[in-house]
Design an enzyme around this catalytic site. Structure first.
Site, PDB file in Angstrom:
ATOM      1  N   HIS A 201      46.037  42.252  44.186  1.00  9.58           N
ATOM      2  CA  HIS A 201      47.238  43.414  44.351  1.00  9.58           C
ATOM      3  C   HIS A 201      48.376  43.116  43.732  1.00  9.58           C
ATOM      4  CE1 HIS A 201      47.649  47.298  45.751  1.00  9.58           C
ATOM      5  NE2 HIS A 201      47.239  47.405  46.850  1.00  9.58           N
ATOM      6  N   ALA A 202      48.655  42.023  43.732  1.00 10.09           N
ATOM      7  CA  ALA A 202      49.988  41.359  43.183  1.00 10.09           C
ATOM      8  C   ALA A 202      50.473  42.019  41.895  1.00 10.09           C
ATOM      9  CB  ALA A 202      50.367  39.894  43.094  1.00 10.09           C
TER      10      ALA A 202
END
Length: 221
Positions: free
Chosen positions: A193-194
């Site tokens: 998700h980064a």
């Protein structure tokens, strides 16, 4: 053969995703998986007409699509975040005699015929070596892409057991299913998700579907 390892450094002072990257790596480390059914009918028809194999075509199309999405090509070099120009597919092959697998990789090339021949050369050279990784590489821009041709899954979630050095997606395909005159294949994309949100994965999957719908445009006649 020349292996494209070109990178562009990411400037954290101006990167629009800087705060999200920090949040999803330091405060709340998170990844997610999206699974879809991919319509592969047009590509299957094209491959039969032109006498090409499916697996190298699948590897090529996904790699070509990924070259258009900067979010999915982010890695590290000496603690510096970088964006690779392209990623090269790292995949497994199955040994029928003892039911083991080996991991291979093939250099991505934007020309389908060149990539296809690279793949055939790798299979010819390394395909009968019953070891986990017969073709070694120091390249950092290999991404994991594979298939489970025996299983029509609805969900596939890989579980890494080591700290991440890259933020590349992990992509997995499943067994073909026939529906009247159409063929579908489950496809899973797992991402940190980064570097990407649901929107980015949705756009990636939509373009992969576009590529499989129009093989003449993406592969050439």
């Amino acid at each position: 053969m020349s292996l494209n390892t070109t990178t562009t450094p990411i400037d954290l002072t101006t990167w629009s995703r800087r705060e999200y990257f920090y949040y999803f790596t330091k405060m709340m480390p998170t990844g997610f998986t999206v699974n879809v059914d991919l319509d592969i009918t047009a590509t299957q028809d094209w491959l039969r007409k032109h006498d090409y194999k499916f697996n190298p075509t699948y590897l090529y199309l996904v790699s070509k699509v990924m070259a258009r999405f900067p979010e999915f090509r982010i890695g590290r070099e000496n603690d510096q975040l970088v964006r690779y120009e392209v990623l090269h597919p790292s995949y497994t092959i199955f040994h029928e005699d003892d039911h083991t697998i080996s991991n291979l990789w093939t250099a991505y090339d934007p020309d389908f015929a060149t990539f296809y021949q690279n793949y055939l050369d790798d299979i010819s050279t390394y395909g009968n070596q019953h070891t986990p990784a017969p073709k070694q590489s120091q390249s950092a821009n290999l991404y994991m892409i594979g298939s489970l041709p025996w299983t029509n899954f609805t969900s596939y979630v890989p579980l890494p057991f080591t700290p991440l050095q890259t933020f590349f997606p992990i992509i997995q395909a499943g067994k073909f299913t026939e529906h009247a005159d159409n063929w579908t294949m489950p496809l899973s994309v797992t991402i940190h998700h980064a570097v990407a949100d649901g929107y980015h994965v949705s756009q990636l999957l939509a373009m992969i579907q576009t590529a499989f719908h129009d093989p003449t445009e993406w592969l050439g006649a």
